[in-house]
Motif scaffolding. Structure first.
Motif, PDB file in Angstrom:
ATOM      1  N   MET A   1      28.049  86.575  92.647  1.00 57.58           N
ATOM      2  CA  MET A   1      29.273  86.470  91.541  1.00 57.58           C
ATOM      3  C   MET A   1      28.368  86.089  90.240  1.00 57.58           C
ATOM      4  SD  MET A   1      32.380  84.399  91.373  1.00 57.58           S
ATOM      5  CE  MET A   1      33.027  84.178  92.766  1.00 57.58           C
ATOM      6  N   PRO A   2      28.696  86.653  88.940  1.00 52.62           N
ATOM      7  CA  PRO A   2      27.580  86.477  88.092  1.00 52.62           C
ATOM      8  C   PRO A   2      28.153  85.257  87.510  1.00 52.62           C
ATOM      9  CG  PRO A   2      29.852  87.731  87.226  1.00 52.62           C
ATOM     10  CD  PRO A   2      29.642  87.762  89.141  1.00 52.62           C
ATOM     11  N   PRO A   3      26.946  84.346  86.977  1.00 56.98           N
ATOM     12  CA  PRO A   3      27.091  82.719  87.099  1.00 56.98           C
ATOM     13  C   PRO A   3      28.157  82.399  85.593  1.00 56.98           C
ATOM     14  CG  PRO A   3      25.258  83.940  85.798  1.00 56.98           C
ATOM     15  CD  PRO A   3      25.687  84.387  86.536  1.00 56.98           C
ATOM     16  N   ILE A   6      28.511  80.413  78.982  1.00 55.28           N
ATOM     17  CA  ILE A   6      28.907  79.372  78.029  1.00 55.28           C
ATOM     18  C   ILE A   6      29.143  79.085  77.166  1.00 55.28           C
ATOM     19  CG2 ILE A   6      28.991  76.460  78.154  1.00 55.28           C
ATOM     20  CD1 ILE A   6      28.127  76.582  80.455  1.00 55.28           C
ATOM     21  N   LEU A   7      30.012  79.916  75.806  1.00 59.54           N
ATOM     22  CA  LEU A   7      29.884  80.020  74.929  1.00 59.54           C
ATOM     23  C   LEU A   7      29.680  78.638  73.982  1.00 59.54           C
ATOM     24  CD1 LEU A   7      29.856  81.608  72.191  1.00 59.54           C
ATOM     25  CD2 LEU A   7      32.634  81.477  72.449  1.00 59.54           C
ATOM     26  N   ALA A   8      29.129  78.231  72.894  1.00 62.44           N
ATOM     27  CA  ALA A   8      28.519  77.123  72.570  1.00 62.44           C
ATOM     28  C   ALA A   8      28.838  77.845  71.287  1.00 62.44           C
ATOM     29  CB  ALA A   8      27.599  76.029  72.572  1.00 62.44           C
ATOM     30  N   PHE A  19      33.071  76.218  75.377  1.00 65.31           N
ATOM     31  CA  PHE A  19      33.834  76.958  75.828  1.00 65.31           C
ATOM     32  C   PHE A  19      33.347  77.771  77.233  1.00 65.31           C
ATOM     33  CE2 PHE A  19      34.763  77.778  71.345  1.00 65.31           C
ATOM     34  CZ  PHE A  19      35.272  77.630  71.265  1.00 65.31           C
ATOM     35  N   VAL A  20      34.608  77.215  78.436  1.00 66.40           N
ATOM     36  CA  VAL A  20      34.349  78.314  79.187  1.00 66.40           C
ATOM     37  C   VAL A  20      34.709  79.485  79.176  1.00 66.40           C
ATOM     38  CG1 VAL A  20      33.764  78.165  81.678  1.00 66.40           C
ATOM     39  CG2 VAL A  20      33.949  75.770  81.453  1.00 66.40           C
ATOM     40  N   ALA A  21      33.818  80.793  78.584  1.00 65.97           N
ATOM     41  CA  ALA A  21      34.184  82.088  78.540  1.00 65.97           C
ATOM     42  C   ALA A  21      34.613  82.741  79.629  1.00 65.97           C
ATOM     43  CB  ALA A  21      33.364  82.487  76.870  1.00 65.97           C
ATOM     44  N   GLY A  22      34.388  82.513  81.206  1.00 70.59           N
ATOM     45  CA  GLY A  22      35.045  83.159  81.717  1.00 70.59           C
ATOM     46  C   GLY A  22      33.689  83.862  82.559  1.00 70.59           C
ATOM     47  N   ARG A  23      33.420  84.925  83.556  1.00 70.11           N
ATOM     48  CA  ARG A  23      32.276  85.617  84.394  1.00 70.11           C
ATOM     49  C   ARG A  23      31.617  86.214  83.435  1.00 70.11           C
ATOM     50  NH1 ARG A  23      31.009  82.424  88.177  1.00 70.11           N
ATOM     51  NH2 ARG A  23      31.917  81.294  89.471  1.00 70.11           N
ATOM     52  N   GLY A  24      29.742  86.742  83.671  1.00 73.64           N
ATOM     53  CA  GLY A  24      29.201  87.398  83.322  1.00 73.64           C
ATOM     54  C   GLY A  24      28.902  87.627  82.128  1.00 73.64           C
ATOM     55  N   GLN A  25      28.372  88.284  81.693  1.00 72.60           N
ATOM     56  CA  GLN A  25      27.759  88.219  79.946  1.00 72.60           C
ATOM     57  C   GLN A  25      28.474  88.003  78.917  1.00 72.60           C
ATOM     58  OE1 GLN A  25      24.026  89.024  79.119  1.00 72.60           O
ATOM     59  NE2 GLN A  25      23.993  88.634  81.445  1.00 72.60           N
ATOM     60  N   LEU A  26      28.070  88.097  77.653  1.00 69.80           N
ATOM     61  CA  LEU A  26      28.523  87.731  76.142  1.00 69.80           C
ATOM     62  C   LEU A  26      29.369  89.140  76.005  1.00 69.80           C
ATOM     63  CD1 LEU A  26      29.764  86.093  74.230  1.00 69.80           C
ATOM     64  CD2 LEU A  26      27.962  86.648  73.033  1.00 69.80           C
ATOM     65  N   SER A  27      30.601  89.287  75.788  1.00 71.52           N
ATOM     66  CA  SER A  27      31.018  90.325  74.819  1.00 71.52           C
ATOM     67  C   SER A  27      31.937  89.560  74.011  1.00 71.52           C
ATOM     68  CB  SER A  27      32.521  91.075  76.189  1.00 71.52           C
ATOM     69  OG  SER A  27      33.618  89.977  76.506  1.00 71.52           O
ATOM     70  N   LYS A  28      32.764  91.293  73.327  1.00 72.16           N
ATOM     71  CA  LYS A  28      33.854  90.330  71.954  1.00 72.16           C
ATOM     72  C   LYS A  28      34.687  90.398  72.300  1.00 72.16           C
ATOM     73  CE  LYS A  28      36.072  94.510  71.558  1.00 72.16           C
ATOM     74  NZ  LYS A  28      36.484  95.823  70.693  1.00 72.16           N
ATOM     75  N   ALA A  29      34.874  90.619  73.676  1.00 70.54           N
ATOM     76  CA  ALA A  29      36.287  89.772  74.252  1.00 70.54           C
ATOM     77  C   ALA A  29      36.106  88.367  74.022  1.00 70.54           C
ATOM     78  CB  ALA A  29      36.973  90.898  75.195  1.00 70.54           C
ATOM     79  N   ALA A 102      30.720  73.319  90.157  1.00 70.77           N
ATOM     80  CA  ALA A 102      31.694  74.481  90.863  1.00 70.77           C
ATOM     81  C   ALA A 102      32.730  75.324  89.344  1.00 70.77           C
ATOM     82  CB  ALA A 102      32.902  74.087  91.178  1.00 70.77           C
ATOM     83  N   THR A 103      32.905  76.493  89.289  1.00 69.58           N
ATOM     84  CA  THR A 103      33.334  77.061  87.939  1.00 69.58           C
ATOM     85  C   THR A 103      34.487  75.781  87.513  1.00 69.58           C
ATOM     86  OG1 THR A 103      32.823  79.522  88.345  1.00 69.58           O
ATOM     87  CG2 THR A 103      34.439  78.753  86.560  1.00 69.58           C
TER      88      THR A 103
END
Length: 141
Positions: A1-3, A6-8, A19-29, A102-103
């Protein structure tokens, strides 16, 4: 599972939102989900050159400048991302002591780190009040 991603966002004075912006790589979404309510369109978004930042800035209608870290360029005049990178480094070092978080609890840890990073709450009583949802340092009088 991808880590977790975290967006700062951090300004030159040290004001930070993360923010916890979800799993995986950063995206425009992920950027669109986190930033529009936090930042103004009239600021300069400075990034490390990840393509998602440029797309987000264009779609959001704001100025964007990037430094090319892969090419070894860390500063372009007054444009740099050292403030955010230093914050991420401190966050990663601090989280490593917990041997994995844990996420579902990661947002709580980000709040805890936000308090510690700027010494927003310095007394045990203040920390206890914050854990119970009372944040006097955030109230406007």
């Amino acid at each position: 599972m991808p880590p977790s991603c975290i967006l700062a966002a951090r300004d030159r004075t040290g004001q930070t939102v993360d923010f916890v912006a979800g799993r995986g790589q950063l995206s425009k979404a992920k950027l669109h989900a986190c930033l529009p309510g936090i930042i103004d369109r009239d600021i300069l978004l400075v990034s490390d050159g990840h393509p998602a930042h440029a797309v987000f800035a264009r779609e959001f209608g704001m100025a964007h400048a990037a430094v090319n870290l892969r090419a070894g360029i860390r500063v372009r005049g007054t444009v740099h991302v050292q403030n955010v990178h230093a914050y991420h480094s401190r966050l990663r070092g601090w989280l490593s002591a917990f041997h994995g978080v844990a996420t579902r609890y990661l947002l709580n840890y980000l709040g805890w780190r936000w308090i510690l990073d700027a010494r927003r709450i310095i007394s045990p009583q203040g920390l206890l009040k914050a854990t119970m949802g009372s944040f006097p340092h955030l109230m406007v009088t």
